[in-house]
Motif scaffolding. Structure first.
Motif, mmCIF file in Angstrom:
data_model
loop_
_atom_site.group_PDB
_atom_site.id
_atom_site.type_symbol
_atom_site.label_atom_id
_atom_site.label_comp_id
_atom_site.label_asym_id
_atom_site.label_seq_id
_atom_site.Cartn_x
_atom_site.Cartn_y
_atom_site.Cartn_z
ATOM 1 N N PHE A 24 0.870 -1.724 0.141
ATOM 2 C CA PHE A 24 -0.375 0.219 -0.011
ATOM 3 C C PHE A 24 0.877 1.219 0.204
ATOM 4 N N ASN A 25 1.875 0.733 1.210
ATOM 5 C CA ASN A 25 2.529 2.292 1.077
ATOM 6 C C ASN A 25 4.031 2.448 -0.028
ATOM 7 N N ALA A 26 3.751 1.540 -0.847
ATOM 8 C CA ALA A 26 5.079 1.549 -1.708
ATOM 9 C C ALA A 26 3.877 1.900 -3.760
ATOM 10 N N THR A 27 3.052 1.624 -3.432
ATOM 11 C CA THR A 27 2.295 2.401 -4.185
ATOM 12 C C THR A 27 1.806 3.542 -4.110
ATOM 13 N N THR A 28 1.704 4.373 -4.965
ATOM 14 C CA THR A 28 0.900 6.010 -5.358
ATOM 15 C C THR A 28 -0.864 5.128 -6.538
ATOM 16 N N PHE A 29 -1.616 5.209 -6.296
ATOM 17 C CA PHE A 29 -3.596 5.465 -6.851
ATOM 18 C C PHE A 29 -4.277 5.656 -6.037
ATOM 19 N N SER A 30 -5.794 5.856 -6.733
ATOM 20 C CA SER A 30 -6.260 6.477 -6.178
ATOM 21 C C SER A 30 -8.088 5.787 -6.774
ATOM 22 N N GLY A 31 -8.871 5.649 -5.945
ATOM 23 C CA GLY A 31 -10.043 5.080 -5.969
ATOM 24 C C GLY A 31 -10.107 3.722 -5.296
ATOM 25 N N ASN A 32 -10.179 2.773 -5.626
ATOM 26 C CA ASN A 32 -10.238 1.717 -4.144
ATOM 27 C C ASN A 32 -8.652 1.166 -4.112
ATOM 28 N N PHE A 33 -9.396 0.241 -2.633
ATOM 29 C CA PHE A 33 -8.157 0.148 -1.753
ATOM 30 C C PHE A 33 -7.764 -1.590 -2.937
#
Lengths: 167, 167
Positions: free
Chosen positions: B111-120
């Motif tokens: 989770f901390n090493a990826t950047t994203f938005s929207g869904n988990f």
């Protein structure tokens, strides 16, 4: 399995030994628990060594490393110390155990959120947890008070701005 | 004290409650330990809420949050579940407890090493730890087997690529 994940296996070994130290705390096997913390330290050393050797390093690996370090060198020594001796001092003993974990977490969060080179700022949690494990192992031969005193000192040293050379 | 550190106080509260849950596990107070995990969940909710309200967010805060989450929703539920019931199943029970913590750590590191938005991606460790705490609280009224089964399922769901909407 790609080579870049090999260091992460050592990191998972570190975490596994830290959780196992907590299981041993439940069983009142404090000396064996402390040895697991020292073995976790060996794993932690190896993961960095292997990552440099293979020239693989990732954000994922760094995150995982911090998470494992908090459990193995923050939570496990604090809980072993509390179960073995700090609980004799009631709320003060509880505060010392909780304070050790808090300071360890603050040290790790600060370390990960800053970029620098050269010296560490503050005593690394691995060293602090390793020292507490050694005190636990020898507690039969030294005054009981050494344990809370050294934990308070190490808690402060972790969050201090003291410079510690990398080794 | 600057406003930007206010969310971090909730995060430290989260960590403190997680370590206290482990102390309660030592004292064989499993129900109270599980309640501490749920209270840690409230702290975790508030730290995000306060950070958004004050519009303060920092790398330091995010790191601290992950560290607290692993202790309160990974290590504490696993150790409480092991001490209460999983230890009855020997090495299999130990493997289930260790596996839950490993999967939680992998989920947090990813989770901390990826950047994203929207869904988990994958079930958040907060949800997984909270569900285990609730099962621990009600274990007198449901079959014992529910605990290991749900822990294995949640371990898998944490590292799976299942999409979970943010709430």
């Amino acid at each position: 399995m790609k080579g870049k994940h090999i260091p992460n296996l050592f990191t998972l070994g570190n975490l596994l030994l830290g959780v196992f130290a907590l299981v041993l705390a439940l069983n009142e096997e404090y000396g064996r628990g402390a040895i697991m913390i020292l073995l976790a330290g060996v794993m932690d050393y190896l993961d960095g060594k292997v990552a440099r050797k293979l020239q693989v390093s990732s954000d994922f690996g760094k995150e995982l490393d911090s998470l494992a370090d908090l459990v193995s060198f923050g939570v496990a020594p604090a809980i072993l110390a509390y179960a073995l001796k700090l609980s004799d001092w009631g709320y003060l003993g509880l505060a010392i155990a909780l304070g050790f974990v808090m300071c360890g977490a603050l040290r790790l969060a600060r370390f990960n959120a800053t970029t620098f080179s050269g010296n560490f700022m503050g005593v690394p949690i691995t060293a602090a947890g390793g020292i507490v494990a050694i005190v636990i192992i020898y507690l039969g031969n030294i005054p009981d008070l050494v344990l809370p005193m050294i934990m308070m000192l190490l808690s402060w040293l972790m969050i201090s701005k003291i410079k510690v050379p990398k080794f």
